[in-house]
Design a protein around this motif. Structure first.
Motif, PDB file in Angstrom:
ATOM      1  N   ALA A   1       0.803  -1.223   0.000  1.00 39.91           N
ATOM      2  CA  ALA A   1       0.000   0.000   0.000  1.00 39.91           C
ATOM      3  C   ALA A   1       0.839   1.276   0.000  1.00 39.91           C
ATOM      4  O   ALA A   1       0.320   2.353  -0.345  1.00 39.91           O
ATOM      5  CB  ALA A   1      -0.931   0.009   1.209  1.00 39.91           C
ATOM      6  N   HIS A   2       2.095   1.182   0.372  1.00 40.27           N
ATOM      7  CA  HIS A   2       2.891   2.405   0.525  1.00 40.27           C
ATOM      8  C   HIS A   2       4.225   2.363  -0.226  1.00 40.27           C
ATOM      9  O   HIS A   2       4.450   3.129  -1.165  1.00 40.27           O
ATOM     10  CB  HIS A   2       3.127   2.682   2.018  1.00 40.27           C
ATOM     11  N   LEU A   3       5.116   1.496   0.188  1.00 41.23           N
ATOM     12  CA  LEU A   3       6.483   1.533  -0.335  1.00 41.23           C
ATOM     13  C   LEU A   3       6.562   1.245  -1.833  1.00 41.23           C
ATOM     14  O   LEU A   3       7.335   1.885  -2.549  1.00 41.23           O
ATOM     15  CB  LEU A   3       7.361   0.543   0.436  1.00 41.23           C
ATOM     16  N   SER A   4       5.802   0.285  -2.313  1.00 39.51           N
ATOM     17  CA  SER A   4       5.891  -0.086  -3.729  1.00 39.51           C
ATOM     18  C   SER A   4       5.497   1.055  -4.651  1.00 39.51           C
ATOM     19  O   SER A   4       5.895   1.077  -5.820  1.00 39.51           O
ATOM     20  CB  SER A   4       5.011  -1.308  -4.015  1.00 39.51           C
ATOM     21  N   LYS A   5       4.746   2.017  -4.153  1.00 41.91           N
ATOM     22  CA  LYS A   5       4.316   3.168  -4.955  1.00 41.91           C
ATOM     23  C   LYS A   5       5.359   4.279  -4.994  1.00 41.91           C
ATOM     24  O   LYS A   5       5.175   5.281  -5.685  1.00 41.91           O
ATOM     25  CB  LYS A   5       2.994   3.713  -4.413  1.00 41.91           C
ATOM     26  N   GLU A   6       6.441   4.099  -4.240  1.00 39.63           N
ATOM     27  CA  GLU A   6       7.463   5.144  -4.124  1.00 39.63           C
ATOM     28  C   GLU A   6       8.803   4.730  -4.728  1.00 39.63           C
ATOM     29  O   GLU A   6       9.826   5.358  -4.470  1.00 39.63           O
ATOM     30  CB  GLU A   6       7.672   5.493  -2.649  1.00 39.63           C
ATOM     31  N   VAL A   7       8.824   3.658  -5.514  1.00 42.06           N
ATOM     32  CA  VAL A   7      10.080   3.143  -6.056  1.00 42.06           C
ATOM     33  C   VAL A   7      10.646   4.095  -7.105  1.00 42.06           C
ATOM     34  O   VAL A   7       9.927   4.590  -7.974  1.00 42.06           O
ATOM     35  CB  VAL A   7       9.856   1.738  -6.662  1.00 42.06           C
ATOM     36  N   GLN A   8      11.952   4.354  -7.042  1.00 47.29           N
ATOM     37  CA  GLN A   8      12.590   5.307  -7.952  1.00 47.29           C
ATOM     38  C   GLN A   8      12.622   4.788  -9.390  1.00 47.29           C
ATOM     39  O   GLN A   8      12.533   3.580  -9.649  1.00 47.29           O
ATOM     40  CB  GLN A   8      13.998   5.628  -7.467  1.00 47.29           C
ATOM     41  N   PHE A   9      12.777   5.718 -10.343  1.00 48.20           N
ATOM     42  CA  PHE A   9      12.688   5.389 -11.766  1.00 48.20           C
ATOM     43  C   PHE A   9      13.709   4.339 -12.184  1.00 48.20           C
ATOM     44  O   PHE A   9      13.390   3.413 -12.940  1.00 48.20           O
ATOM     45  CB  PHE A   9      12.892   6.665 -12.597  1.00 48.20           C
ATOM     46  N   ARG A  10      14.929   4.453 -11.726  1.00 43.38           N
ATOM     47  CA  ARG A  10      15.989   3.513 -12.112  1.00 43.38           C
ATOM     48  C   ARG A  10      15.570   2.063 -11.870  1.00 43.38           C
ATOM     49  O   ARG A  10      15.908   1.159 -12.641  1.00 43.38           O
ATOM     50  CB  ARG A  10      17.255   3.860 -11.325  1.00 43.38           C
ATOM     51  N   CYS A  11      14.817   1.834 -10.807  1.00 51.06           N
ATOM     52  CA  CYS A  11      14.413   0.469 -10.457  1.00 51.06           C
ATOM     53  C   CYS A  11      13.365  -0.090 -11.414  1.00 51.06           C
ATOM     54  O   CYS A  11      13.245  -1.309 -11.562  1.00 51.06           O
ATOM     55  CB  CYS A  11      13.876   0.440  -9.036  1.00 51.06           C
ATOM     56  N   LYS A  12      12.595   0.785 -12.053  1.00 49.53           N
ATOM     57  CA  LYS A  12      11.534   0.328 -12.949  1.00 49.53           C
ATOM     58  C   LYS A  12      12.085  -0.247 -14.249  1.00 49.53           C
ATOM     59  O   LYS A  12      11.372  -0.951 -14.971  1.00 49.53           O
ATOM     60  CB  LYS A  12      10.568   1.476 -13.249  1.00 49.53           C
ATOM     61  N   ILE A  13      13.348   0.052 -14.556  1.00 50.56           N
ATOM     62  CA  ILE A  13      13.951  -0.480 -15.781  1.00 50.56           C
ATOM     63  C   ILE A  13      15.160  -1.357 -15.457  1.00 50.56           C
ATOM     64  O   ILE A  13      16.000  -1.611 -16.311  1.00 50.56           O
ATOM     65  CB  ILE A  13      14.360   0.658 -16.751  1.00 50.56           C
ATOM     66  N   CYS A  14      15.231  -1.850 -14.227  1.00 50.44           N
ATOM     67  CA  CYS A  14      16.388  -2.633 -13.793  1.00 50.44           C
ATOM     68  C   CYS A  14      16.381  -4.015 -14.442  1.00 50.44           C
ATOM     69  O   CYS A  14      15.411  -4.765 -14.294  1.00 50.44           O
ATOM     70  CB  CYS A  14      16.383  -2.781 -12.277  1.00 50.44           C
ATOM     71  N   PRO A  15      17.464  -4.390 -15.138  1.00 48.02           N
ATOM     72  CA  PRO A  15      17.530  -5.706 -15.770  1.00 48.02           C
ATOM     73  C   PRO A  15      18.140  -6.782 -14.882  1.00 48.02           C
ATOM     74  O   PRO A  15      18.191  -7.946 -15.262  1.00 48.02           O
ATOM     75  CB  PRO A  15      18.441  -5.454 -16.968  1.00 48.02           C
ATOM     76  N   ASP A  16      18.624  -6.384 -13.705  1.00 45.59           N
ATOM     77  CA  ASP A  16      19.230  -7.359 -12.791  1.00 45.59           C
ATOM     78  C   ASP A  16      18.891  -6.977 -11.364  1.00 45.59           C
ATOM     79  O   ASP A  16      19.720  -6.441 -10.620  1.00 45.59           O
ATOM     80  CB  ASP A  16      20.744  -7.435 -12.972  1.00 45.59           C
ATOM     81  N   ALA A  17      17.652  -7.265 -10.959  1.00 48.82           N
ATOM     82  CA  ALA A  17      17.224  -7.020  -9.586  1.00 48.82           C
ATOM     83  C   ALA A  17      17.393  -8.263  -8.734  1.00 48.82           C
ATOM     84  O   ALA A  17      16.910  -8.307  -7.598  1.00 48.82           O
ATOM     85  CB  ALA A  17      15.770  -6.566  -9.566  1.00 48.82           C
ATOM     86  N   VAL A  18      18.095  -9.278  -9.267  1.00 50.49           N
ATOM     87  CA  VAL A  18      18.223 -10.557  -8.559  1.00 50.49           C
ATOM     88  C   VAL A  18      19.652 -10.835  -8.108  1.00 50.49           C
ATOM     89  O   VAL A  18      19.980 -11.957  -7.745  1.00 50.49           O
ATOM     90  CB  VAL A  18      17.695 -11.717  -9.433  1.00 50.49           C
ATOM     91  N   GLY A  19      20.499  -9.817  -8.110  1.00 55.97           N
ATOM     92  CA  GLY A  19      21.863  -9.994  -7.630  1.00 55.97           C
ATOM     93  C   GLY A  19      22.662 -10.958  -8.476  1.00 55.97           C
ATOM     94  O   GLY A  19      23.400 -11.810  -7.959  1.00 55.97           O
ATOM     95  N   GLY A  20      22.565 -10.805  -9.786  1.00 51.05           N
ATOM     96  CA  GLY A  20      23.167 -11.755 -10.706  1.00 51.05           C
ATOM     97  C   GLY A  20      24.677 -11.823 -10.695  1.00 51.05           C
ATOM     98  O   GLY A  20      25.242 -12.793 -11.206  1.00 51.05           O
ATOM     99  N   VAL A  21      25.357 -10.830 -10.131  1.00 56.22           N
ATOM    100  CA  VAL A  21      26.821 -10.860 -10.082  1.00 56.22           C
ATOM    101  C   VAL A  21      27.349 -10.982  -8.653  1.00 56.22           C
ATOM    102  O   VAL A  21      28.541 -10.836  -8.413  1.00 56.22           O
ATOM    103  CB  VAL A  21      27.442  -9.629 -10.787  1.00 56.22           C
ATOM    104  N   ALA A  22      26.470 -11.268  -7.704  1.00 55.19           N
ATOM    105  CA  ALA A  22      26.897 -11.537  -6.329  1.00 55.19           C
ATOM    106  C   ALA A  22      27.460 -12.952  -6.232  1.00 55.19           C
ATOM    107  O   ALA A  22      27.228 -13.790  -7.106  1.00 55.19           O
ATOM    108  CB  ALA A  22      25.720 -11.372  -5.371  1.00 55.19           C
ATOM    109  N   ASP A  23      28.195 -13.221  -5.181  1.00 50.57           N
ATOM    110  CA  ASP A  23      28.638 -14.584  -4.925  1.00 50.57           C
ATOM    111  C   ASP A  23      27.449 -15.467  -4.552  1.00 50.57           C
ATOM    112  O   ASP A  23      27.339 -16.610  -4.993  1.00 50.57           O
ATOM    113  CB  ASP A  23      29.677 -14.613  -3.804  1.00 50.57           C
ATOM    114  N   ILE A  24      26.569 -14.910  -3.745  1.00 55.12           N
ATOM    115  CA  ILE A  24      25.320 -15.568  -3.367  1.00 55.12           C
ATOM    116  C   ILE A  24      24.243 -14.494  -3.310  1.00 55.12           C
ATOM    117  O   ILE A  24      24.475 -13.400  -2.793  1.00 55.12           O
ATOM    118  CB  ILE A  24      25.414 -16.251  -1.990  1.00 55.12           C
ATOM    119  N   ALA A  25      23.073 -14.800  -3.842  1.00 52.21           N
ATOM    120  CA  ALA A  25      21.919 -13.913  -3.719  1.00 52.21           C
ATOM    121  C   ALA A  25      20.802 -14.670  -3.018  1.00 52.21           C
ATOM    122  O   ALA A  25      20.538 -15.835  -3.330  1.00 52.21           O
ATOM    123  CB  ALA A  25      21.454 -13.431  -5.085  1.00 52.21           C
ATOM    124  N   CYS A  26      20.153 -14.020  -2.076  1.00 53.58           N
ATOM    125  CA  CYS A  26      19.062 -14.638  -1.322  1.00 53.58           C
ATOM    126  C   CYS A  26      17.774 -13.849  -1.511  1.00 53.58           C
ATOM    127  O   CYS A  26      17.795 -12.688  -1.902  1.00 53.58           O
ATOM    128  CB  CYS A  26      19.409 -14.720   0.165  1.00 53.58           C
TER     129      CYS A  26
END
Length: 406
Positions: free
Chosen positions: A264-289
């Protein structure tokens, strides 16, 4: 000299591509500082020119200009990135499992890395004492510190804002950050060999996007409290998914569910850069959780409170070694998971990935800059989206950019 003179920063800021990671301030602290701008994001402010080396580091590493490519693992999925193993698991220690945002996997790995001598400290994020809904840097050296500051922090953070000073030390540090933060660190390592010596372990998580401070303030007011009266605020954790909890100077307390705080609140305030992010899953981390959500009767993730369970994706040899060591010491337990099961646990992440091409196409039509996105499977993901879904997102992003320019 005032104003932005770095061509990289100028393009990134004009295009709203900044993630607020702080890397530019970290590599050029005499020229750049991080400041909070409305509606509550962290952004660089340049006060002096960068030298050639600093400009090269920023141009190479800034995740608003270029995103680190995937690769180097035996398996790769168009949505979930490179992987060695895909697992579900949790921290064996009940206190660690309870305190984390999902099953406490990241906290368990960090504690094991510290206590086994793999690292000397951990660089992560903790609540600000002055503004508890906001963040500060934290260098943790003990199990108790890791547990105390466990849990997701859905607010602006700049974990790389002191990276230059950190690289002067010969300490070994485990780094925990957003996918864009780890991308910046990986790319900085290409021009500065000290990075991998200083940060032998780089962990990340699946990121839903970075909300503004205004979003957090709305949560507090929805609880019936005032943001400037808080002495503590927790976004999640202490259960799974855990409640958002607040306490004021005069002892008032309140809480609301994760579904309400994020949905209801936080998801409506996400910055523009995040809306076009092609790697929100930590693809270059050693481990992503991530949260290994259980599906409800309709196949959608259920946010009912229950025992925490983490999705664990190991991506590198270093990640595999850390997992094996932690499991051998009894710090974490896990079991294999079919990679396609993540589609059911994290449907919003899959949706965003398949719409990156449609959204960035709108940007390109209007001459709006986008980051470089090489070897991230964005085209392959786009081919899984329906034409109608792509068209809606293309037109929606087009409309958003045009309105922003008025």
């Amino acid at each position: 000299m005032t104003g932005i003179s770095s061509p990289t920063l100028q393009r990134v800021l004009q295009g709203e591509l900044c993630s607020g990671c702080g890397l530019c301030a970290g590599v050029a602290p005499a020229s750049i500082s991080m400041a909070t701008v409305a509606p509550g994001y962290s952004r660089p402010v340049q006060s002096a020119p960068l030298n050639q080396q600093q400009e090269q580091a920023v141009a190479q590493s800034c995740p608003g200009a270029k995103i680190a490519p995937w690769g180097g693992a035996p398996h790769q999925d168009i949505f979930w990135g490179p992987w060695q193993q895909v697992l579900t698991g949790y921290a064996v220690d009940p206190e660690v499992r309870f305190g984390g945002s999902s099953g406490g996997a990241i906290s368990a790995l960090l504690i094991h890395a510290l206590e086994s001598g793999l690292v000397d400290d951990v660089l992560h994020i903790a609540p600000s004492a002055e503004y508890p809904t906001r963040n500060r840097l934290q260098w943790s050296r003990t199990r108790d510190e890791v547990i105390r500051y466990a849990g997701s922090r859905y607010a602006a953070s700049s974990p790389l804002s002191e990276i230059g000073e950190a690289l002067e030390s010969d300490q070994r540090t485990a780094f925990v950050g957003k996918p864009c933060d780890v991308s910046a660190l990986r790319q900085l390592a290409l021009v500065d060999p000290r990075v991998d010596r200083r940060f032998p372990i780089k962990l990340s998580f699946f990121c839903g996007g970075l909300p503004s401070h205004d979003g957090a303030d709305r949560i507090v007011r929805a609880m019936g409290l005032e943001p400037d009266k808080l002495v503590s605020f927790r976004y999640r954790g202490q259960g799974w998914p855990g409640m958002a909890k607040a306490e004021t100077l005069d002892g008032q307390t309140a809480e609301i569910s994760y579904a309400d705080s994020w949905g209801a609140h936080l998801s409506k305030e996400v910055q523009f850069r995040c809306k076009i992010c092609p790697d929100a899953v930590g693809g270059v981390a050693d481990i992503a959780c991530a949260d290994a959500w259980y599906g409800d009767e309709d196949g959608y993730p259920s946010f009912d409170e229950q025992e925490g369970r983490s999705l664990i994706v190991s991506r590198t040899a270093a990640g595999e070694a850390l997992l094996a060591s932690a499991a051998g010491a009894g710090s974490i337990c896990y079991e294999p998971l079919d990679v396609r099961e993540i589609d059911l646990m994290q449907p919003a992440q899959a949706r965003r990935k398949r719409l990156v091409v449609a959204r960035t196409a709108s940007c390109r039509v209007l001459g709006h800059p986008v980051p470089q996105m090489h070897n991230l499977d964005v085209a392959k993901a786009a081919r899984t989206a329906k034409i109608s879904e792509q068209l809606r997102n293309f037109l929606g992003m087009l409309r958003r950019i045009v309105q922003k320019r008025k």
